[in-house]
Design a protein around this motif. Structure first.
Motif, PDB file in Angstrom:
ATOM      1  N   LEU A  83       0.730  -1.293  -0.059  1.00  0.00           N
ATOM      2  CA  LEU A  83      -0.007  -0.134   0.192  1.00  0.00           C
ATOM      3  C   LEU A  83       0.929   1.114   0.019  1.00  0.00           C
ATOM      4  CD1 LEU A  83      -2.670   1.590   0.299  1.00  0.00           C
ATOM      5  CD2 LEU A  83      -2.321   1.186   2.926  1.00  0.00           C
ATOM      6  N   LEU A  84       1.908   1.351   1.005  1.00  0.00           N
ATOM      7  CA  LEU A  84       2.803   2.515   1.037  1.00  0.00           C
ATOM      8  C   LEU A  84       3.490   2.544  -0.357  1.00  0.00           C
ATOM      9  CD1 LEU A  84       3.883   2.251   4.579  1.00  0.00           C
ATOM     10  CD2 LEU A  84       2.504   4.101   3.625  1.00  0.00           C
ATOM     11  N   MET A 123       3.368   5.897  -2.631  1.00  0.00           N
ATOM     12  CA  MET A 123       4.661   6.852  -2.716  1.00  0.00           C
ATOM     13  C   MET A 123       4.867   6.970  -4.066  1.00  0.00           C
ATOM     14  SD  MET A 123       5.576   7.534   0.137  1.00  0.00           S
ATOM     15  CE  MET A 123       7.030   8.430  -0.282  1.00  0.00           C
ATOM     16  N   ILE A 124       4.647   5.973  -5.227  1.00  0.00           N
ATOM     17  CA  ILE A 124       4.447   5.993  -6.354  1.00  0.00           C
ATOM     18  C   ILE A 124       3.627   7.251  -6.867  1.00  0.00           C
ATOM     19  CG2 ILE A 124       4.052   5.037  -8.599  1.00  0.00           C
ATOM     20  CD1 ILE A 124       5.514   2.421  -7.180  1.00  0.00           C
ATOM     21  N   SER A 125       2.202   7.112  -6.385  1.00  0.00           N
ATOM     22  CA  SER A 125       1.364   7.898  -7.027  1.00  0.00           C
ATOM     23  C   SER A 125       1.814   9.611  -6.564  1.00  0.00           C
ATOM     24  CB  SER A 125       0.073   7.665  -6.225  1.00  0.00           C
ATOM     25  OG  SER A 125       0.259   8.018  -4.669  1.00  0.00           O
ATOM     26  N   LEU A 126       2.540   9.558  -5.644  1.00  0.00           N
ATOM     27  CA  LEU A 126       2.909  11.099  -5.263  1.00  0.00           C
ATOM     28  C   LEU A 126       4.324  11.407  -5.821  1.00  0.00           C
ATOM     29  CD1 LEU A 126       2.665  10.449  -1.170  1.00  0.00           C
ATOM     30  CD2 LEU A 126       1.448  12.250  -2.931  1.00  0.00           C
ATOM     31  N   PHE A 162       8.751   1.879   8.226  1.00  0.00           N
ATOM     32  CA  PHE A 162       9.146   3.153   8.253  1.00  0.00           C
ATOM     33  C   PHE A 162       9.758   3.480   6.485  1.00  0.00           C
ATOM     34  CE2 PHE A 162      11.779   0.340  10.637  1.00  0.00           C
ATOM     35  CZ  PHE A 162      13.126   0.543   9.905  1.00  0.00           C
ATOM     36  N   ILE A 163       9.510   4.769   6.282  1.00  0.00           N
ATOM     37  CA  ILE A 163       9.767   5.178   4.849  1.00  0.00           C
ATOM     38  C   ILE A 163      11.045   5.962   4.834  1.00  0.00           C
ATOM     39  CG2 ILE A 163       8.913   6.482   2.821  1.00  0.00           C
ATOM     40  CD1 ILE A 163       6.342   5.885   3.904  1.00  0.00           C
ATOM     41  N   GLU A 164      11.985   5.867   4.071  1.00  0.00           N
ATOM     42  CA  GLU A 164      13.194   6.509   4.038  1.00  0.00           C
ATOM     43  C   GLU A 164      13.157   7.138   2.759  1.00  0.00           C
ATOM     44  OE1 GLU A 164      15.956   3.487   4.677  1.00  0.00           O
ATOM     45  OE2 GLU A 164      15.947   3.434   6.951  1.00  0.00           O
ATOM     46  N   ILE A 165      13.067   8.326   2.848  1.00  0.00           N
ATOM     47  CA  ILE A 165      13.197   9.256   1.347  1.00  0.00           C
ATOM     48  C   ILE A 165      14.637   9.220   0.932  1.00  0.00           C
ATOM     49  CG2 ILE A 165      12.538  11.281   0.298  1.00  0.00           C
ATOM     50  CD1 ILE A 165      10.168   9.606   1.398  1.00  0.00           C
TER      51      ILE A 165
END
Length: 226
Positions: A195-196, A200-203, A223-226
């Motif tokens: 889902l995440l 993130m792809i859509s953003l 957790f997401i690492e940008i």
């Protein structure tokens, strides 16, 4: 100045240990008697900033008792460590006793993320991976449990997904929860990672998504690492 509550004292002392004390794995293999003695006592915590469960639980008791919070040391077994002897604490907050395993929390705290998997557990929860403890107060309350207090216990996948989407919209990058639904925590975490990833792809943002799981306690952290 307003005095800190017992709940605040426990949280601050717990967090201090997780941020500053390390589990002394090397001491378990050391042939040096002074190293072994230090790791099993408060000396390891104060002199070396590292100890094993005995030294950590004794130091936690000293810290909390000094802060006028009732706390005792518990002897039992750790099932995730092949049923070897283990020590942790029971702390009393607002008149209710809770299990507090600072050793396992600090051992799993890293990269600035504090672990609360074993923060203020009831007997029912602690028995998922701790055993053979007796002669201690019954711990029946979960009010101070990290996930209960922060409303991070979810009983179905829909409510958890909705929570994650909302937090993401609020720029949250760390999703921590306990799941008590019928699905396994592994499948739930897998679905949320997917889902995440799509979100993130859509953003239009490149990100690395990492996950941690505690199967015995039904706890997941993504957790997401940008």
């Amino acid at each position: 100045m307003e005095r800190a509550s017992d709940s605040e004292k426990v949280r601050k002392i717990h967090d201090y240990f997780c941020q500053n004390i390390k589990y002394d794995r090397e001491a378990l293999q050391s042939q040096q008697m002074n190293r072994q003695v230090a790791s099993h006592s408060i000396i390891g915590v104060f002199a070396r900033n590292r100890a094993v469960c005995e030294g950590i639980s004794k130091a936690v008791k000293l810290f909390l008792n000094t802060a006028n919070v009732k706390c005792i040391v518990v002897n039992g077994n750790a099932e995730l460590e092949e049923n070897i002897p283990h020590m942790w604490n029971i702390v009393k907050i607002n008149g209710e006793p809770y299990h507090l395993d600072v050793t396992w929390n600090l051992a799993n705290s890293k990269d600035g993320r504090i672990c609360y998997d074993y923060y203020c557990l009831s007997d029912m929860l602690i028995r998922n991976d701790h055993s053979d403890f007796s002669g201690i107060p019954s711990c029946d309350c979960e009010d101070e449990n990290f996930f209960v207090r922060n409303q991070l216990v979810f009983r179905d996948q829909h409510s958890l997904s909705r929570h994650v989407r909302y937090e993401l919209q609020c720029s949250q990058m760390d999703f921590y929860f306990r799941y008590v639904g019928k699905e396994s925590i592994e499948s739930i975490v897998h679905e949320l990672v997917e889902l995440l990833s799509q979100e993130m792809i859509s953003l239009g943002r490149k990100a690395r998504i990492r996950s941690l799981m505690n199967s015995a306690q039904g706890i997941g952290r993504i957790f997401i690492e940008i």
